[in-house]
Design a protein around this motif. Structure first.
Motif, PDB file in Angstrom:
ATOM      1  N   GLU A  61       8.420   3.090  32.579  1.00  0.00           N
ATOM      2  CA  GLU A  61       8.729   4.474  32.254  1.00  0.00           C
ATOM      3  C   GLU A  61       9.914   4.630  31.300  1.00  0.00           C
ATOM      4  N   LEU A  62      10.682   3.577  31.056  1.00  0.00           N
ATOM      5  CA  LEU A  62      11.961   3.732  30.360  1.00  0.00           C
ATOM      6  C   LEU A  62      12.131   2.673  29.273  1.00  0.00           C
ATOM      7  N   TYR A  63      12.547   3.123  28.080  1.00  0.00           N
ATOM      8  CA  TYR A  63      12.962   2.182  27.045  1.00  0.00           C
ATOM      9  C   TYR A  63      14.086   2.795  26.224  1.00  0.00           C
ATOM     10  N   PHE A  64      14.826   1.934  25.548  1.00  0.00           N
ATOM     11  CA  PHE A  64      15.906   2.418  24.692  1.00  0.00           C
ATOM     12  C   PHE A  64      15.744   1.805  23.306  1.00  0.00           C
ATOM     13  N   GLY A  65      16.370   2.423  22.333  1.00  0.00           N
ATOM     14  CA  GLY A  65      16.322   1.936  20.968  1.00  0.00           C
ATOM     15  C   GLY A  65      17.682   2.084  20.308  1.00  0.00           C
ATOM     16  N   THR A  66      17.972   1.185  19.384  1.00  0.00           N
ATOM     17  CA  THR A  66      19.188   1.288  18.596  1.00  0.00           C
ATOM     18  C   THR A  66      18.845   0.933  17.160  1.00  0.00           C
ATOM     19  N   TYR A  67      19.570   1.521  16.208  1.00  0.00           N
ATOM     20  CA  TYR A  67      19.237   1.276  14.808  1.00  0.00           C
ATOM     21  C   TYR A  67      20.498   1.351  13.948  1.00  0.00           C
ATOM     22  N   TYR A  68      20.397   0.693  12.783  1.00  0.00           N
ATOM     23  CA  TYR A  68      21.467   0.699  11.794  1.00  0.00           C
ATOM     24  C   TYR A  68      20.836   0.866  10.417  1.00  0.00           C
ATOM     25  N   ASP A 125      28.199   4.661  -0.949  1.00  0.00           N
ATOM     26  CA  ASP A 125      27.597   3.856   0.107  1.00  0.00           C
ATOM     27  C   ASP A 125      27.649   4.673   1.386  1.00  0.00           C
ATOM     28  N   SER A 126      26.617   4.565   2.208  1.00  0.00           N
ATOM     29  CA  SER A 126      26.642   5.242   3.501  1.00  0.00           C
ATOM     30  C   SER A 126      26.096   4.318   4.574  1.00  0.00           C
ATOM     31  N   GLN A 127      26.565   4.547   5.795  1.00  0.00           N
ATOM     32  CA  GLN A 127      26.110   3.785   6.951  1.00  0.00           C
ATOM     33  C   GLN A 127      25.776   4.746   8.085  1.00  0.00           C
ATOM     34  N   THR A 128      24.709   4.439   8.788  1.00  0.00           N
ATOM     35  CA  THR A 128      24.285   5.235   9.928  1.00  0.00           C
ATOM     36  C   THR A 128      24.016   4.303  11.098  1.00  0.00           C
ATOM     37  N   ILE A 129      24.557   4.636  12.243  1.00  0.00           N
ATOM     38  CA  ILE A 129      24.273   3.889  13.463  1.00  0.00           C
ATOM     39  C   ILE A 129      23.857   4.887  14.531  1.00  0.00           C
ATOM     40  N   GLY A 130      22.817   4.546  15.259  1.00  0.00           N
ATOM     41  CA  GLY A 130      22.308   5.493  16.248  1.00  0.00           C
ATOM     42  C   GLY A 130      21.600   4.795  17.389  1.00  0.00           C
TER      43      GLY A 130
END
Length: 407
Positions: A319-326, A358-363
């Motif tokens: 039922e549960l998962y997580f995600g991370t991204y850059y 330049d840009s960076q996104t982390i989420g």
């Protein structure tokens, strides 16, 4: 006599909006009619098949609501309100966006996706030119985006998209068509689409005076190929081209001048943009997935950009998962970008979005899907947070919460 073109434009806009409303009402009425008995003539794209699908009763498949908040800080030379006339002004921006998505089936061939976002925006940049009335301090906006997909057979799908966006002082309409064709039991999928967007908005001087109305249009075409490479690997490549014509700025942005003071942006009336995107998804043996993304962008304003992103998804329970991204993005600036323009420059812009940067996104996000009994088959919950920073003094934080029901 000078107002006649504006009056005609307003009449055209009103007629266009009325046409969209009438079309929506007719479509809904047709959708709710009972399906008449028809002989099967064997043609999936025949008039009989399409009418059979159109007169089937709508069935609600899912409802998803989402609330998002976006908070931005920074400064840019296009914005007024700095310590001096030549200093960058505030790009402070906050957005509160509730939205809802409805997915409905109509028989076994037609699927509708109705997306209804609304925005409440506080923007320091336009407010700096409107210090007397503060009319631009808060702006409310809303959109209706309706996509209908017709599945002619197992291999072929056709789609039609229509949308309208309303806010003060801006209106926008979009209409597009798409086709999707699969081969080798969906091992290979080829798709293409075209989208036309028309914007109609108020033209301002940089001191905040409203002059008249103006417009712009954008035409986008794209083609894509999706291929299953192995039982655990999928790749996609997409190319898109967009041609923009008309007034391509927001008209209140300004440029510091070498002679002192500020002047308006001077932009070309056309912009041609190209984007090539590659994606790959890889299943991981520990019940996870890796997604990679790359985008190359170039336009005739001199901007060349490269964007790379990696996303890792991990399931913890059924039922549960997580995600991370850059995500990392680097771009060159428009060839006429400047923070101090000569008075006689034929083209000039100080918009920080068009600067070299330049840009960076982390989420990251957490997603829960709970099976249910009865009419509701599943409950979907999602929380996502994102942090964005870039090298020319801008940073933002966004948070989003979604709740969905699948029927």
């Amino acid at each position: 006599m000078k107002r006649a073109p504006v009056d005609r434009a307003r009449a055209l806009v009103s007629a266009f909006e009325a046409g969209i409303l009438v079309a929506a009402v007719v479509l809904c009425a047709c959708a709710l009619l009972p399906s008449p008995a028809r002989a099967d003539d064997g043609g999936s794209l025949s008039t009989a098949h399409i009418l059979d699908a159109m007169t089937s009763t709508l069935r609600l498949e899912s409802v998803t609501t989402r609330v998002s908040g976006y908070d931005q800080y920074g400064h840019g030379f296009q914005a007024q309100g700095g310590p001096t006339a030549m200093s960058p002004g505030s790009e402070r921006l906050t957005v509160f966006e509730p939205q809802a998505e409805f997915v409905m089936s109509q028989g076994d061939r037609i699927t509708h996706r109705l997306w209804l976002p609304a925005d409440v925006v506080t923007n320091a940049s336009p407010d700096a030119i409107d210090v007397m009335s503060s009319a631009s301090r808060h702006v409310e906006a809303g959109s209706i985006d309706w996509t209908t997909t017709y599945r002619a057979n197992r291999e072929l799908e056709l789609a039609m998209r229509n949308g309208v966006h309303l806010e003060n002082p801006f209106r926008s309409w979009a209409s597009g068509l798409g086709v999707r064709r699969s081969f080798a039991d969906d091992g290979t999928v080829v798709a293409g689409s075209v989208l036309e967007v028309f914007d109609w908005f108020d033209r301002f001087q940089i001191d905040g005076h409203r002059v008249d109305h103006t417009d712009r249009s954008g035409t986008t075409g794209s083609v894509s190929l999706t291929q299953i490479l192995t039982p655990t690997t999928v790749a996609n490549v997409n190319y898109g081209i967009t041609v923009l014509d008309g007034v391509l700025g927001n008209t209140w942005n300004s440029v510091p001048l070498a002679s002192g003071g500020r002047g308006p942006e001077l932009l070309p009336n056309r912009r041609i943009r190209h984007a090539l995107v590659g994606r790959a998804s890889q299943w991981l043996p520990w019940n996870g997935a890796l997604r990679l993304y790359y985008r190359f962008y170039a336009d005739d304003w001199g901007i060349v950009a490269n964007t790379m992103e990696g996303q890792l998804l991990q399931r913890l329970t059924p039922e549960l998962y997580f995600g991370t991204y850059y995500r990392f993005h680097r771009q060159t600036g428009a060839y006429f970008f400047t923070t101090l323009a000569p008075l006689d420059a034929p083209l000039r812009v100080a918009d920080s979005d068009l600067a070299p940067l330049d840009s960076q996104t982390i989420g990251g996000k957490v997603v829960m899907d709970f099976p249910m009994t009865g009419r509701v088959r599943a409950l979907h919950l999602e929380l996502e947070c994102e942090r964005y920073v870039r090298t020319n003094d801008l940073h933002a934080t966004s948070v989003s919460w979604a709740t969905g029901f699948r029927f």
